[in-house]
Design a protein around this motif. Sequence first.
Motif, PDB file in Angstrom:
ATOM      1  N   PHE A  65       0.852  -1.190   0.000  1.00  0.00           N
ATOM      2  CA  PHE A  65       0.000   0.000   0.000  1.00  0.00           C
ATOM      3  C   PHE A  65       0.885   1.236   0.000  1.00  0.00           C
ATOM      4  O   PHE A  65       1.788   1.358   0.835  1.00  0.00           O
ATOM      5  N   LEU A  66       0.647   2.140  -0.947  1.00  0.00           N
ATOM      6  CA  LEU A  66       1.382   3.410  -0.993  1.00  0.00           C
ATOM      7  C   LEU A  66       0.487   4.472  -0.373  1.00  0.00           C
ATOM      8  O   LEU A  66      -0.610   4.742  -0.882  1.00  0.00           O
ATOM      9  N   ALA A  67       0.948   5.034   0.732  1.00  0.00           N
ATOM     10  CA  ALA A  67       0.155   6.009   1.485  1.00  0.00           C
ATOM     11  C   ALA A  67       0.740   7.408   1.333  1.00  0.00           C
ATOM     12  O   ALA A  67       1.957   7.570   1.166  1.00  0.00           O
ATOM     13  N   PRO A  68      -0.110   8.422   1.429  1.00  0.00           N
ATOM     14  CA  PRO A  68       0.392   9.800   1.413  1.00  0.00           C
ATOM     15  C   PRO A  68       0.973  10.143   2.787  1.00  0.00           C
ATOM     16  O   PRO A  68       0.627   9.502   3.784  1.00  0.00           O
ATOM     17  N   PRO A  69       1.842  11.150   2.862  1.00  0.00           N
ATOM     18  CA  PRO A  69       2.376  11.554   4.154  1.00  0.00           C
ATOM     19  C   PRO A  69       1.275  12.043   5.100  1.00  0.00           C
ATOM     20  O   PRO A  69       1.384  11.892   6.313  1.00  0.00           O
ATOM     21  N   SER A  70       0.217  12.617   4.533  1.00  0.00           N
ATOM     22  CA  SER A  70      -0.915  13.101   5.326  1.00  0.00           C
ATOM     23  C   SER A  70      -2.112  13.288   4.395  1.00  0.00           C
ATOM     24  O   SER A  70      -1.972  13.337   3.166  1.00  0.00           O
ATOM     25  N   TRP A  71      -3.289  13.391   4.995  1.00  0.00           N
ATOM     26  CA  TRP A  71      -4.497  13.657   4.213  1.00  0.00           C
ATOM     27  C   TRP A  71      -4.381  15.007   3.506  1.00  0.00           C
ATOM     28  O   TRP A  71      -4.727  15.137   2.336  1.00  0.00           O
ATOM     29  N   GLU A  72      -3.849  15.993   4.194  1.00  0.00           N
ATOM     30  CA  GLU A  72      -3.720  17.335   3.630  1.00  0.00           C
ATOM     31  C   GLU A  72      -2.823  17.322   2.389  1.00  0.00           C
ATOM     32  O   GLU A  72      -3.105  17.998   1.402  1.00  0.00           O
ATOM     33  N   GLU A  73      -1.758  16.530   2.449  1.00  0.00           N
ATOM     34  CA  GLU A  73      -0.855  16.440   1.298  1.00  0.00           C
ATOM     35  C   GLU A  73      -1.546  15.762   0.113  1.00  0.00           C
ATOM     36  O   GLU A  73      -1.375  16.180  -1.037  1.00  0.00           O
ATOM     37  N   LEU A  74      -2.347  14.748   0.379  1.00  0.00           N
ATOM     38  CA  LEU A  74      -3.080  14.089  -0.705  1.00  0.00           C
ATOM     39  C   LEU A  74      -4.051  15.071  -1.356  1.00  0.00           C
ATOM     40  O   LEU A  74      -4.136  15.148  -2.587  1.00  0.00           O
ATOM     41  N   VAL A  75      -4.765  15.833  -0.546  1.00  0.00           N
ATOM     42  CA  VAL A  75      -5.693  16.846  -1.080  1.00  0.00           C
ATOM     43  C   VAL A  75      -4.924  17.849  -1.926  1.00  0.00           C
ATOM     44  O   VAL A  75      -5.341  18.197  -3.037  1.00  0.00           O
ATOM     45  N   ARG A  76      -3.766  18.294  -1.432  1.00  0.00           N
ATOM     46  CA  ARG A  76      -2.947  19.263  -2.174  1.00  0.00           C
ATOM     47  C   ARG A  76      -2.514  18.693  -3.526  1.00  0.00           C
ATOM     48  O   ARG A  76      -2.580  19.363  -4.553  1.00  0.00           O
ATOM     49  N   ARG A  77      -2.079  17.427  -3.528  1.00  0.00           N
ATOM     50  CA  ARG A  77      -1.622  16.803  -4.777  1.00  0.00           C
ATOM     51  C   ARG A  77      -2.765  16.691  -5.788  1.00  0.00           C
ATOM     52  O   ARG A  77      -2.577  16.933  -6.980  1.00  0.00           O
ATOM     53  N   LEU A  78      -3.930  16.273  -5.311  1.00  0.00           N
ATOM     54  CA  LEU A  78      -5.061  16.095  -6.232  1.00  0.00           C
ATOM     55  C   LEU A  78      -5.568  17.426  -6.772  1.00  0.00           C
ATOM     56  O   LEU A  78      -5.902  17.533  -7.946  1.00  0.00           O
ATOM     57  N   THR A  79      -5.636  18.440  -5.934  1.00  0.00           N
ATOM     58  CA  THR A  79      -6.136  19.735  -6.396  1.00  0.00           C
ATOM     59  C   THR A  79      -5.063  20.484  -7.177  1.00  0.00           C
ATOM     60  O   THR A  79      -5.380  21.290  -8.054  1.00  0.00           O
ATOM     61  N   GLY A  80      -3.790  20.198  -6.896  1.00  0.00           N
ATOM     62  CA  GLY A  80      -2.685  20.899  -7.544  1.00  0.00           C
ATOM     63  C   GLY A  80      -2.435  20.481  -8.978  1.00  0.00           C
ATOM     64  O   GLY A  80      -1.736  21.162  -9.716  1.00  0.00           O
ATOM     65  N   ARG A  81      -3.021  19.354  -9.385  1.00  0.00           N
ATOM     66  CA  ARG A  81      -2.829  18.894 -10.769  1.00  0.00           C
ATOM     67  C   ARG A  81      -3.393  19.910 -11.750  1.00  0.00           C
ATOM     68  O   ARG A  81      -2.871  20.095 -12.840  1.00  0.00           O
ATOM     69  N   GLY A  82      -4.517  20.519 -11.374  1.00  0.00           N
ATOM     70  CA  GLY A  82      -5.156  21.507 -12.236  1.00  0.00           C
ATOM     71  C   GLY A  82      -5.731  20.940 -13.513  1.00  0.00           C
ATOM     72  O   GLY A  82      -5.999  21.675 -14.462  1.00  0.00           O
ATOM     73  N   THR A  83      -5.915  19.623 -13.567  1.00  0.00           N
ATOM     74  CA  THR A  83      -6.392  18.995 -14.803  1.00  0.00           C
ATOM     75  C   THR A  83      -7.813  18.463 -14.678  1.00  0.00           C
ATOM     76  O   THR A  83      -8.367  17.983 -15.654  1.00  0.00           O
ATOM     77  N   GLU A  84      -8.396  18.525 -13.471  1.00  0.00           N
ATOM     78  CA  GLU A  84      -9.710  17.920 -13.265  1.00  0.00           C
ATOM     79  C   GLU A  84     -10.663  18.895 -12.597  1.00  0.00           C
ATOM     80  O   GLU A  84     -10.246  19.788 -11.856  1.00  0.00           O
ATOM     81  N   SER A  85     -11.941  18.692 -12.852  1.00  0.00           N
ATOM     82  CA  SER A  85     -12.970  19.530 -12.243  1.00  0.00           C
ATOM     83  C   SER A  85     -13.072  19.249 -10.752  1.00  0.00           C
ATOM     84  O   SER A  85     -12.613  18.211 -10.268  1.00  0.00           O
ATOM     85  N   GLN A  86     -13.706  20.161 -10.024  1.00  0.00           N
ATOM     86  CA  GLN A  86     -13.897  19.958  -8.589  1.00  0.00           C
ATOM     87  C   GLN A  86     -14.728  18.707  -8.331  1.00  0.00           C
ATOM     88  O   GLN A  86     -14.486  17.984  -7.373  1.00  0.00           O
ATOM     89  N   ALA A  87     -15.684  18.413  -9.192  1.00  0.00           N
ATOM     90  CA  ALA A  87     -16.519  17.214  -9.020  1.00  0.00           C
ATOM     91  C   ALA A  87     -15.666  15.946  -9.106  1.00  0.00           C
ATOM     92  O   ALA A  87     -15.837  15.022  -8.305  1.00  0.00           O
ATOM     93  N   VAL A  88     -14.736  15.894 -10.051  1.00  0.00           N
ATOM     94  CA  VAL A  88     -13.857  14.734 -10.200  1.00  0.00           C
ATOM     95  C   VAL A  88     -12.917  14.631  -8.998  1.00  0.00           C
ATOM     96  O   VAL A  88     -12.696  13.546  -8.450  1.00  0.00           O
ATOM     97  N   ILE A  89     -12.390  15.764  -8.554  1.00  0.00           N
ATOM     98  CA  ILE A  89     -11.511  15.777  -7.379  1.00  0.00           C
ATOM     99  C   ILE A  89     -12.280  15.261  -6.159  1.00  0.00           C
ATOM    100  O   ILE A  89     -11.760  14.444  -5.387  1.00  0.00           O
TER     101      ILE A  89
END
Length: 185
Positions: free
Chosen positions: A121-145
């Motif tokens: 299992f590959l885990a993120p360092p924290s939930w906040e970091e995972l949220v940052r990575r997903l929103t930081g891509r800038g390639t997906e809508s808020q609904a997809v995120i």
Amino acid sequence: MSERPRLTVLSGPSGVGKSTVVAFMRAQHPEVWLSVSATTRKPRPGERNGVHYHFVDEDQFAKMVANGELLEWAVFAGNHYGTPRKAVLDKLELGEPVLLEIDLQGARQVRESMPEAQLVFLAPPSWEELVRRLTGRGTESQAVIDQRLAAAKVELAAESEFDATLVNTSVEGVAAELLALLNVV
């Protein structure tokens, strides 16, 4: 190599860095074989059949499922994806390390059909970091995120089903840990 390689499955939530870790690791150690999935999805520009995916139609995929030719399979975004069983078994028979990069559903199917497989299992360092990575891509809508974050909560809750957990604080560090689990160091 101290022991015969076994199938290793790498799984974790979207945005945790699975593809980045695998690409880094394989650049250093191309002998680690990464399974090429079959899919009913149409090829994207630059994708090559047999390299990025085995592109098949719905009928071919259904036959593969019916004939037990897939180690695991799932439907994602209206397309079917699966891991061809024979290629994995052939590489293992040759003593080569085999890696699958798949989702939680696929990891559970592999556990059922190949209980000797190693699930990582590959885990993120924290939930906040995972949220940052997903929103930081800038390639997906808020609904997809939002969908990906909801799925991530389910996947993170399943961590105890895995044999080992690696926390992705550094691509190089996690790649080294994964190589050690694969007995490739």
